[in-house]
Design a protein around this motif. Structure first.
Motif, short mmCIF file in Angstrom:
data_model
loop_
_atom_site.label_atom_id
_atom_site.label_comp_id
_atom_site.label_asym_id
_atom_site.label_seq_id
_atom_site.Cartn_x
_atom_site.Cartn_y
_atom_site.Cartn_z
N THR A 122 0.83 -1.21 0.00
CA THR A 122 0.00 0.00 0.00
C THR A 122 0.86 1.25 0.00
O THR A 122 0.57 2.22 -0.71
N GLN A 123 1.94 1.23 0.76
CA GLN A 123 2.84 2.39 0.82
C GLN A 123 3.50 2.66 -0.53
O GLN A 123 3.51 3.79 -1.02
N LEU A 182 -4.80 3.53 8.57
CA LEU A 182 -4.72 4.03 7.19
C LEU A 182 -5.91 4.94 6.90
O LEU A 182 -5.74 6.02 6.30
N TRP A 273 1.12 0.93 13.58
CA TRP A 273 1.56 1.70 12.41
C TRP A 273 3.01 2.18 12.59
O TRP A 273 3.83 2.05 11.68
#
Length: 285
Positions: A122-123, A182, A273
């Motif tokens: 995702t990053q 997120l 996170w």
């Protein structure tokens, strides 16, 4: 969201609910990018989807979701292939055996695939998601997250008290907490994210496990649902117009569902996170 022509990237699409989801998205006219570990299985899946749907807008990208280096490397060909990503479906999942094994990065294998794989992919694709008119990140979690009633950051990868079931349940808790953190970071952007429980699906998913977990899966098989049924919530979150209003929720049977109290803990979500950023060395979002 009208899925015709949309660019959908899926992990774990060579079998089970990932394959069914990919097939249905292709049937609806999506452009598909399939991130696969085995290129031969990936190509066979691509050809079968084309055969069944007539949709040839399908590309294969090879990366092992247990490897941070391969996840980073696969971003380049994806960026070359597409101008943006409309749907990122983090679907690939792993159940370990009785022995605690480590990934190439030195992480417990379940943690590496099921959590850090989602986080890092995702990053590295975040800018492509931002470039879409409206993007969705969908994370396949599980009701197995309820197996975990504590989250010890000093034992996050089960260096002590390891079992396959504990590792899997913990990774699914991580998926929901990751989605929560997120979503907070995506507020005010063109991107939303949600997680889901697909149901207890009758696939070969537990075939890599052993011991109690494998026996449990075999006993439960008569009560399991089909992969087609299991894909319904992923497809709903990817395609339904009303799903655009949701951000940071956990779904079951195409409806929001309340996860465990631990999975709703904002402090735990933020700590996870921070730990994930430190492990990956990524701080893009």
């Amino acid at each position: 969201m009208t899925i015709q022509g949309k660019i959908c990237l899926i992990t774990g699409a060579t079998s089970g609910i990932g394959q069914v989801t990919a097939l249905e998205l292709a049937r609806q006219g999506a452009q598909l990018g399939l991130i696969v570990r085995n290129p031969q299985k990936g190509e066979a899946t691509r050809q079968e989807i084309i055969r069944q749907t007539g949709n040839e807008s399908i590309q294969i990208f090879v990366a092992d979701m247990a490897s941070q280096a391969q996840i980073r490397a696969v971003a380049e060909p994806i960026q070359q292939a597409y101008p943006h990503i409309d749907i990122l479906l983090n679907n690939a999942g792993f159940i370990a055996g009785n022995r605690r094994e480590l990934s190439a990065d030195g992480w417990e294998q379940t943690f590496a695939v099921n959590h850090m794989g989602y986080f890092t992919l995702t990053q590295v694709l975040f800018e492509m998601l931002k470039a879409a008119p409206e993007a969705r990140v969908i994370n396949v979690a599980s009701e197995a997250h309820r197996f975990s009633n504590q989250l010890d950051f000093d034992n996050l990868q089960l260096q002590r008290g390891y079992s396959a079931m504990k590792a899997y349940g913990l990774s699914k808790l991580h998926n929901i907490l990751f989605t929560k953190s997120l979503a907070k970071r995506l507020e005010g952007t063109n991107i939303t994210t949600n997680s889901l429980h697909p149901g207890v699906v009758a696939t070969g998913f537990a075939s890599t496990s052993s011991g109690f977990f494998k026996v449990l899966a075999q006993l439960a098989r008569p009560m399991m649902i089909s992969a087609q049924k299991g894909a319904e919530t992923s497809l709903y979150l990817a395609t339904a117009a009303e799903a655009a209003q949701y951000n940071g929720l956990y779904f079951d049977k195409k409806r929001p569902r309340t996860p465990s109290a631990l999975a709703q803990n904002p402090e735990k979500a933020e700590k996870l996170w921070e730990v994930s950023e430190a492990l990956s060395g990524l701080k893009l979002i």
